[in-house]
Design an enzyme around this catalytic site. Structure first.
Site, PDB file in Angstrom:
ATOM      1  CB  THR A   1      -0.865   0.159   1.176  1.00 28.80           C
ATOM      2  OG1 THR A   1      -1.567   1.397   1.516  1.00 28.80           O
ATOM      3  CG2 THR A   1      -0.006  -0.381   2.475  1.00 28.80           C
TER       4      THR A   1
ATOM      5  CE  LYS B   1      -2.059  -4.398   4.169  1.00 32.27           C
ATOM      6  NZ  LYS B   1      -2.423  -5.204   3.122  1.00 32.27           N
TER       7      LYS B   1
END
Ligand code: NAP
Ligand code: F7E
Length: 346
Positions: free
Chosen positions: A125, A153
């Site tokens: 992301t 992430k």
């Protein structure tokens, strides 16, 4: 026939990807979470629920993942499952880390031990850039996560790379910038706005409460972004790629345009509320997808203006259909409105 396993098949991207892969002739398996209320409305909306095989699994639970991969025997795994709401990651940092960080490592370990030929896509992301130091951001830009979501992430991003380099797995990261659609969850700002515009238009709501109106995002159309996920697993070699439009707009600009499309003035309806502010925010995102363009020839087709319009028009149509007594797969009709959230929150 190729087989794919999609974790998070019930989400926005999972549903679009399921549709795409079924249309490409894949046998598609998807993991879903056992819940008191089933959540298959997006798969129904895209008319693909009957064409996929569903396996209950949780990214926090190794046994269920092992069972899912053993049952599906996939050629490709798309790891899309996540606690994907940045704001919630400040309230549930450990759970978010388990799912979004360690969850990917569980899958990588299963691939390494069970069948190292399985190709792996990790849903990375633009949130990784966090406090950005240069714009636009590309694959070389500094990562500086600004939330527990982003740091979880970061863990999965790097482990995807580590398993590629250390064990030779075909494991790629798509560093996708924000992508939206009429299937976007109602918590995310774009759909929150378009759903509220529709409710205001049909006379069910008066006010919309938002948080930081000045944050800027690079918003694309989700349906186009899942094509990139597939294309990355068809490359000769695994690698990491940014996927973005290159255009950045503020939340205020999105709001203003969404209201304008419905013939309304946002200043008559929008207020800010502390409830929707984050402890810290990512202020600016703008992606540079030159590397992706060169590798697969992809470029975004839907402009910001077209995206806002298609979301507003679809939400207005849904509320009008609902008011005229039609039933159809949809999430918003039983979702708490803004006023309820603001008044009930402690
Ligand atoms: P989404 O609509 O929120 O979907 C998330 C999916 O993950 C849902 O199917 C959800 O299941 C599932 N899930 C949540 N917790 C889980 C758990 N513990 N175990 C198994 N499944 C779980 O997200 P999205 O927008 O499609 O995004 C897909 C992926 O891309 C996510 O990893 C997200 O972080 C990442 N991403 C998204 C964007 C974006 O702009 N959309 C950009 C970059 C990266 P339920 O239906 O049961 O909740
Ligand atoms: O916020 C601001 C908010 O929640 C966008 C996820 O898919 O994309 C998404 O993360 C911006 C932020 O998305 C409200 O503060 C203002 O600056 O729609 P969002 P996000 O945080 O950018 C990335 C790429 C992902 O990976 C994530 O999974 O809008 N904002 N007022 C608001 N945001 C929300 N949600 N609600 C508001 O009322």
């Amino acid at each position: 026939m190729k087989k794919a396993l999609i974790t998070g098949i019930t989400g926005q991207d999972g549903s679009y990807l399921a549709r795409l892969l079924v249309d490409k002739g894949y046998e598609v398996y998807g993991t879903y979470r056992r819940a008191s209320t089933p959540n298959f409305w997006r798969l129904q909306y895209l008319d693909v629920l009957g064409e996929v095989k569903l396996i209950p699994a949780d990214l926090a639970d190794m046994s269920s993942l092992l069972e899912a991969v053993s049952a599906a025997e996939p050629d490709e795994i798309y790891n899309l499952a996540a606690q994907s709401y940045v704001s919630a990651s400040f309230d549930q940092p450990l759970l978010t880390t388990e799912i979004d960080g360690t969850g990917a490592v569980r899958l990588l370990e299963i691939i390494r031990h069970l069948n190292a030929k399985i190709k792996f896509y990790q849903a990375s992301t633009s949130e990784l850039y966090g406090k950005v130091v240069e714009s636009p951001q590309n694959e070389e830009s500094r990562f500086w996560p600004n939330s527990p979501y982003a740091s979880a992430k970061l863990l999965s991003f790097h482990n995807t790379r580590v398993y590629r380099e250390a064990y030779g797995l075909f494991a790629s990261n798509g560093i996708l910038f924000n992508h939206e659609s009429p299937l976007r969850g109602l918590e995310f700002v774009t759909r929150k706005i378009t759903n509220a515009v529709a409710r205001i238009k049909v006379g069910l709501q008066e006010k919309l409460y938002l948080g930081n109106l000045e944050a800027k995002r690079d918003w694309g159309y989700a349906k186009e972004y899942v094509e990139v996920m597939w294309a990355l697993l068809q490359q000769e070699e695994a690698d990491d790629f940014v996927c973005a439009t290159g255009v950045t707009r503020s939340v205020r600009e999105f709001t203003q345009l969404a209201f304008e499309i419905a013939g309304l003035n946002y200043e008559d309806h929008v207020a800010t509320h502390q409830l929707f502010m984050r402890p810290q925010d990512v202020e600016l995102l703008q992606g540079d997808c030159t590397k992706l363009k060169q590798a697969i020839g992809w470029s975004p087709q839907t402009t910001f203006e077209e995206l806002v319009r298609l979301m507003v028009e679809e939400d207005i149509r849904r509320w009008q259909d609902h008011q005229s007594g039609k039933t159809f797969p949809w999430d918003a009709f039983n979702y708490a409105d803004d006023m309820t959230l603001v008044q009930r929150h402690v």
